[in-house]
Design an enzyme around this catalytic site. Structure first.
Site, PDB file in Angstrom:
ATOM      1  N   GLU A 160       0.849  -1.193   0.000  1.00  0.00           N
ATOM      2  CA  GLU A 160       0.000   0.000   0.000  1.00  0.00           C
ATOM      3  C   GLU A 160       0.887   1.247   0.000  1.00  0.00           C
ATOM      4  OE1 GLU A 160      -2.481   1.429  -0.731  1.00  0.00           O
ATOM      5  OE2 GLU A 160      -3.999   1.661   0.818  1.00  0.00           O
ATOM      6  N   ASP A 161       0.379   2.341  -0.575  1.00  0.00           N
ATOM      7  CA  ASP A 161       1.176   3.566  -0.588  1.00  0.00           C
ATOM      8  C   ASP A 161       1.275   4.200   0.800  1.00  0.00           C
ATOM      9  OD1 ASP A 161      -1.539   4.296  -0.566  1.00  0.00           O
ATOM     10  OD2 ASP A 161      -1.425   5.577  -2.350  1.00  0.00           O
TER      11      ASP A 161
ATOM     12  N   ARG B 103       1.257  11.357  -9.362  1.00  0.00           N
ATOM     13  CA  ARG B 103       1.712  10.000  -9.013  1.00  0.00           C
ATOM     14  C   ARG B 103       3.090   9.702  -9.585  1.00  0.00           C
ATOM     15  NH1 ARG B 103      -2.817   7.133  -7.042  1.00  0.00           N
ATOM     16  NH2 ARG B 103      -4.797   7.590  -8.034  1.00  0.00           N
TER      17      ARG B 103
ATOM     18  N   PHE C 277      -0.694  16.479   3.797  1.00  0.00           N
ATOM     19  CA  PHE C 277      -1.080  15.775   2.577  1.00  0.00           C
ATOM     20  C   PHE C 277       0.128  15.705   1.658  1.00  0.00           C
ATOM     21  CE2 PHE C 277      -3.057  14.974  -1.486  1.00  0.00           C
ATOM     22  CZ  PHE C 277      -3.980  13.999  -1.141  1.00  0.00           C
TER      23      PHE C 277
ATOM     24  N   ASP D 184      -3.345   5.778   6.392  1.00  0.00           N
ATOM     25  CA  ASP D 184      -3.810   7.063   6.912  1.00  0.00           C
ATOM     26  C   ASP D 184      -4.766   6.765   8.080  1.00  0.00           C
ATOM     27  OD1 ASP D 184      -4.054   9.908   6.766  1.00  0.00           O
ATOM     28  OD2 ASP D 184      -5.871   9.728   5.586  1.00  0.00           O
TER      29      ASP D 184
END
Ligand code: IMP
Length: 183
Positions: A102-103, A168, A155, A106
């Site tokens: 997963e990136d 990206r 963010f 959060d």
């Protein structure tokens, strides 16, 4: 057309730092699987995990299977953490040892739901590797087994992470200029 890097306020994690960390992570993960006598199937969550997964798997020396899956979260009737499968894996996860890529973790809702989804598919074991972790935002009790970098509550974009589907392809993790959001 103008370069997307002009929208970046500052770089948080540089390309070289990410590559070095990916090598370390892959070596650690592979060592753990070898010690357990297990061959994992590495499953990337589209689209954010793509650059990270590509970098990570280069450093695995043993054979691995890879696959991808795309999910989106939605607010279900009873919980905020439901996920819908937009694109399922090609391979079967049944009886497999899954390494989910997963990136970023959060709130943790996505990973919690996806991990459960893999157990529902009959996976033997599910481990998680995340490039980034934002622990200050967590609302559910889940931790990745392996984390590249812990980041502050900002963010971030780049290296797979997007804002409105852009950024990206940046080769680093950065923070956008405030005016980018106000447009
Ligand atoms: P969670 O379910 O709240 O943990 O959400 C994880 C997903 O939200 C990630 O896979 C990202 O797609 C997105 N996300 C969370 N934080 C960021 C960020 O700082 N930048 C870009 N995407 C983010």
């Amino acid at each position: 057309m103008s370069e997307i890097s002009k929208d970046i306020d500052h770089i948080l994690i540089g390309e070289n730092e990410i590559e070095v960390r990916c090598r370390e992570l892959a070596e650690q993960i592979e060592k753990d699987y070898i010690e357990a006598g297990i061959t994992p199937i590495v499953v990337g969550l589209l689209k954010g995990s793509v650059p990270f997964m590509a970098e990570l798997i280069k450093y695995f020396k043993e054979p691995i299977e890879i696959d991808f899956m795309s999910v989106s979260s939605y607010e279900g009737a009873t919980s905020k953490g439901d996920v819908r499968i937009d694109k399922d894996m090609d391979l079967s996860a049944h009886s497999k040892n899954v390494l989910l890529v997963e990136d970023i973790v959060d709130t943790g809702r996505t990973l919690q739901a996806v991990r459960q989804l893999f157990y529902n598919k009959g996976a033997e074991d599910v481990k998680i590797v995340a490039l980034l972790d934002k622990p200050s935002r967590r609302v559910v009790d889940i931790e990745a087994d392996y984390v590249g970098f812990t980041v502050p509550n900002e963010f971030v974009v780049g290296y797979g992470l997007d804002y409105n589907q852009l950024y990206r392809n940046l080769p680093y993790i950065g923070v956008l200029k405030p005016e980018v959001y106000s447009d």
